[in-house]
Design a protein around this motif. Structure first.
Motif, PDB file in Angstrom:
ATOM      1  N   GLY A  51      18.672  33.720  52.002  1.00  0.00           N
ATOM      2  CA  GLY A  51      18.639  35.133  52.637  1.00  0.00           C
ATOM      3  C   GLY A  51      17.535  35.951  52.674  1.00  0.00           C
ATOM      4  N   GLY A  52      16.647  35.714  51.546  1.00  0.00           N
ATOM      5  CA  GLY A  52      15.338  36.553  51.598  1.00  0.00           C
ATOM      6  C   GLY A  52      14.300  35.595  52.470  1.00  0.00           C
ATOM      7  N   ILE A  53      14.592  34.241  52.521  1.00  0.00           N
ATOM      8  CA  ILE A  53      13.578  33.455  53.161  1.00  0.00           C
ATOM      9  C   ILE A  53      13.851  33.495  54.642  1.00  0.00           C
ATOM     10  N   SER A  54      15.459  33.721  54.952  1.00  0.00           N
ATOM     11  CA  SER A  54      15.559  33.868  56.324  1.00  0.00           C
ATOM     12  C   SER A  54      15.023  35.154  56.945  1.00  0.00           C
ATOM     13  N   VAL A  55      15.149  36.262  55.919  1.00  0.00           N
ATOM     14  CA  VAL A  55      14.536  37.536  56.471  1.00  0.00           C
ATOM     15  C   VAL A  55      12.853  37.494  56.643  1.00  0.00           C
ATOM     16  N   LYS A 107       8.364  36.806  60.353  1.00  0.00           N
ATOM     17  CA  LYS A 107       7.168  36.275  60.739  1.00  0.00           C
ATOM     18  C   LYS A 107       7.386  35.865  62.385  1.00  0.00           C
ATOM     19  N   ILE A 108       8.854  35.251  62.645  1.00  0.00           N
ATOM     20  CA  ILE A 108       8.840  35.030  63.874  1.00  0.00           C
ATOM     21  C   ILE A 108       8.840  36.360  64.943  1.00  0.00           C
ATOM     22  N   ILE A 109       9.065  37.381  64.494  1.00  0.00           N
ATOM     23  CA  ILE A 109       9.135  38.491  65.046  1.00  0.00           C
ATOM     24  C   ILE A 109       7.746  38.923  65.294  1.00  0.00           C
ATOM     25  N   GLU A 110       7.093  38.806  64.316  1.00  0.00           N
ATOM     26  CA  GLU A 110       5.445  39.330  64.344  1.00  0.00           C
ATOM     27  C   GLU A 110       4.839  38.298  65.272  1.00  0.00           C
ATOM     28  N   LEU A 147       6.730  26.651  61.112  1.00  0.00           N
ATOM     29  CA  LEU A 147       7.025  27.827  60.205  1.00  0.00           C
ATOM     30  C   LEU A 147       8.471  27.291  59.254  1.00  0.00           C
ATOM     31  N   VAL A 148       9.524  27.054  59.926  1.00  0.00           N
ATOM     32  CA  VAL A 148      10.749  26.507  59.142  1.00  0.00           C
ATOM     33  C   VAL A 148      10.422  25.348  58.388  1.00  0.00           C
ATOM     34  N   LYS A 166       9.540  23.546  52.698  1.00  0.00           N
ATOM     35  CA  LYS A 166       8.641  22.984  51.667  1.00  0.00           C
ATOM     36  C   LYS A 166       8.625  23.909  50.590  1.00  0.00           C
ATOM     37  N   GLU A 167       8.530  25.240  50.747  1.00  0.00           N
ATOM     38  CA  GLU A 167       8.301  26.184  49.909  1.00  0.00           C
ATOM     39  C   GLU A 167       9.377  25.988  48.955  1.00  0.00           C
ATOM     40  N   VAL A 168      10.799  26.081  49.493  1.00  0.00           N
ATOM     41  CA  VAL A 168      12.151  26.072  48.850  1.00  0.00           C
ATOM     42  C   VAL A 168      12.179  24.878  47.852  1.00  0.00           C
ATOM     43  N   GLY A 169      11.884  23.624  48.587  1.00  0.00           N
ATOM     44  CA  GLY A 169      11.922  22.504  47.846  1.00  0.00           C
ATOM     45  C   GLY A 169      11.106  22.382  46.690  1.00  0.00           C
TER      46      GLY A 169
END
Length: 160
Positions: free
Chosen positions: A126-130, A135-138, A149-150, A155-158
Motif C-alpha cells: 500500500g505504501g509503495i502504491s501510494v 510519483k506518477i502524479i508528479e 518506475l514500476v 526491484k526495491e521491494v524484491g
C-alpha cells in the motif's frame, strides 16, 4: 538194656518237676519278656505307620501349597505384564498427544506469522502504491516511463 518201671517213673517225675520249676522261674519270665518285646515291636510298627501317614499327608499339603504359590507367582507375573503393557500404551498415547499438540501449536504459529507477513506486505505494498501514484502524479509520464518506475519499485521491494 532192661526196662525198669521204677527208673521210668522216677524219670517222668523228675522231668515233671523240672518242667514245673522251669515254667515257674525260667519260661514264665522268658515268655513275659518275649510278650513285652512283641508288644513293643507292635507299638513301634503302629507308630511308624502313623508317622508315615502323617509324612504323606504333610508332603501332599506341601505339594498343594507349592502349587498354590506357583499359581500366585504366575498371576503376579501376568498382572505385571498387563500393567507394563498398559503403562507402555499410555506412555505412547501421551507422547502422540503431546506431538499432536506441538504440531497444532506449530501450525498456529506458522499461520500467525503468515498473517503477520501478509499484513506487513499489504501495508508495504500500500505504501509503495501510494509512492508510485504520487510519483506518477508528479511526473506526468508516458507509458514507458511508468513501466520503468514500476520496475524500479519492484526491484526495491524484491531487495527488501
Amino acid at each position: 538194656m532192661d526196662f525198669t518201671p521204677s527208673n521210668t517213673i522216677i524219670t517222668i517225675v523228675a522231668f515233671g518237676l523240672l518242667y514245673l520249676a522251669l515254667n515257674k522261674w525260667a519260661f514264665g519270665p522268658l515268655f513275659g519278656i518275649m510278650e513285652k518285646r512283641r508288644q513293643l515291636i507292635l507299638d513301634q510298627m503302629n507308630t511308624a505307620e502313623s508317622s508315615r501317614k502323617q509324612a504323606e499327608a504333610s508332603m501332599a499339603e506341601q505339594k498343594a501349597e507349592l502349587e498354590q504359590a506357583r499359581k500366585e507367582a504366575y498371576a503376579i507375573l501376568e498382572q505385571a505384564r498387563t500393567t507394563s503393557t498398559k503403562q507402555a500404551d499410555e506412555i505412547v498415547q501421551s507422547a502422540k498427544n503431546e506431538a499432536n499438540r506441538l504440531k497444532d501449536d506449530a501450525l498456529k504459529d506458522i499461520e500467525s506469522e503468515k498473517n503477520k507477513a501478509i499484513s506487513a506486505l499489504r501495508s508495504e505494498v500500500g505504501g509503495i502504491s501510494v509512492k508510485i501514484a504520487s510519483k506518477i502524479i508528479e511526473k506526468q509520464v508516458d507509458e514507458k516511463s511508468q513501466e520503468q518506475l514500476v520496475g524500479q519499485y519492484l526491484k526495491e521491494v524484491g531487495s527488501k
